[in-house]
Scaffold this active site. Sequence first.
Site, PDB file in Angstrom:
ATOM      1  N   ASP A  33       0.137  -4.534   4.246  1.00 38.14           N
ATOM      2  CA  ASP A  33      -0.944  -4.743   5.178  1.00 38.14           C
ATOM      3  C   ASP A  33      -1.179  -6.350   5.491  1.00 38.14           C
ATOM      4  OD1 ASP A  33      -1.915  -2.253   6.139  1.00 38.14           O
ATOM      5  OD2 ASP A  33      -2.255  -1.698   4.127  1.00 38.14           O
TER       6      ASP A  33
ATOM      7  N   HIS B  35       0.830  -1.173  -0.017  1.00 38.00           N
ATOM      8  CA  HIS B  35       0.093   0.025   0.060  1.00 38.00           C
ATOM      9  C   HIS B  35       0.940   1.430  -0.071  1.00 38.00           C
ATOM     10  CE1 HIS B  35      -3.483   2.289   2.206  1.00 38.00           C
ATOM     11  NE2 HIS B  35      -3.343   2.753   0.991  1.00 38.00           N
TER      12      HIS B  35
ATOM     13  N   LYS C 215      -3.564   0.126 -15.521  1.00 32.79           N
ATOM     14  CA  LYS C 215      -3.393  -0.800 -16.457  1.00 32.79           C
ATOM     15  C   LYS C 215      -4.005  -2.238 -16.670  1.00 32.79           C
ATOM     16  CE  LYS C 215       0.616  -2.320 -19.263  1.00 32.79           C
ATOM     17  NZ  LYS C 215       1.839  -3.315 -19.107  1.00 32.79           N
TER      18      LYS C 215
ATOM     19  N   HIS D 207       3.566   0.925   2.855  1.00 31.85           N
ATOM     20  CA  HIS D 207       3.818  -0.226   4.093  1.00 31.85           C
ATOM     21  C   HIS D 207       2.949  -1.499   3.407  1.00 31.85           C
ATOM     22  CE1 HIS D 207       0.024   1.877   4.493  1.00 31.85           C
ATOM     23  NE2 HIS D 207      -0.483   0.640   4.832  1.00 31.85           N
TER      24      HIS D 207
END
Length: 243
Positions: free
Chosen positions: A43, A35, A189, A41
């Site tokens: 998760d 993330h 994309k 970080h």
Amino acid sequence: MSLQAYHAKRKFDATPEPRGKQGRRKGSQFVIQKHAARRLHYDLRLELDGVMKSWAVTRGPSLVPDEKRLAIHVEDHPIEYNAFEGTIPQGEYGGGTVMVWDRGQWYPEGDPYAGYKKGHLDFSLEGKKLHGRWHLVRMHGRAGEKKEPWLLIKSKDEDARSASDPDILEEEPLSVVSGRSMPEIAEGKGRKQVWHSNRSVADNVKSGAIKGARAPTSERASARPKQSRREQKAQRSGEKDDS
Ligand code: MN
């Protein structure tokens, strides 16, 4: 009740994240989502009691047992979140790009409810990238405190690495569901990624906003939109390392 904090933090007409609700089925999925929010970080989410118990691992998991990684306990997430890969708009809670970096099953040793409450979970992971035994241990402070710090620690086993070995985060940087890199996900994309929170999960899956959280691998492969050669290659090499 468990998802109250998750729901309170988000505006579902503004974020593509799933609203979700507490599940009834007993499962043992895990997911790690990379993330790129204000601070990058990873998760870590472990399914327990119909929700994903969640920790923000600030530097990401390490396969080196001596490299204990800070894992900030955060709000429970819905199980539907496991399939979320895309971009949360800037200005929204957690704004930034989210990648499904790894996922699979987790196997707690002993009673996971007692372990979670006590602040000490021993478990194994069977993911595409991560394997073997791990510990999650709550540091000082009391249970229920806001932003509880825990530590994510790799056990010493055959899946552990030494500090001189390659870093798994650099070695395996791509999504396990789409083969995309973080910039490719940010560009949107190869995938329609708009989640409509006024539609059902099934309708969102059908329209290609996400893949089904529980769809078997063969279904996922056939549901996948056309891929570029580069993505196919990335995916093949990802699958090769899967064994
Ligand atoms: Mn996060």
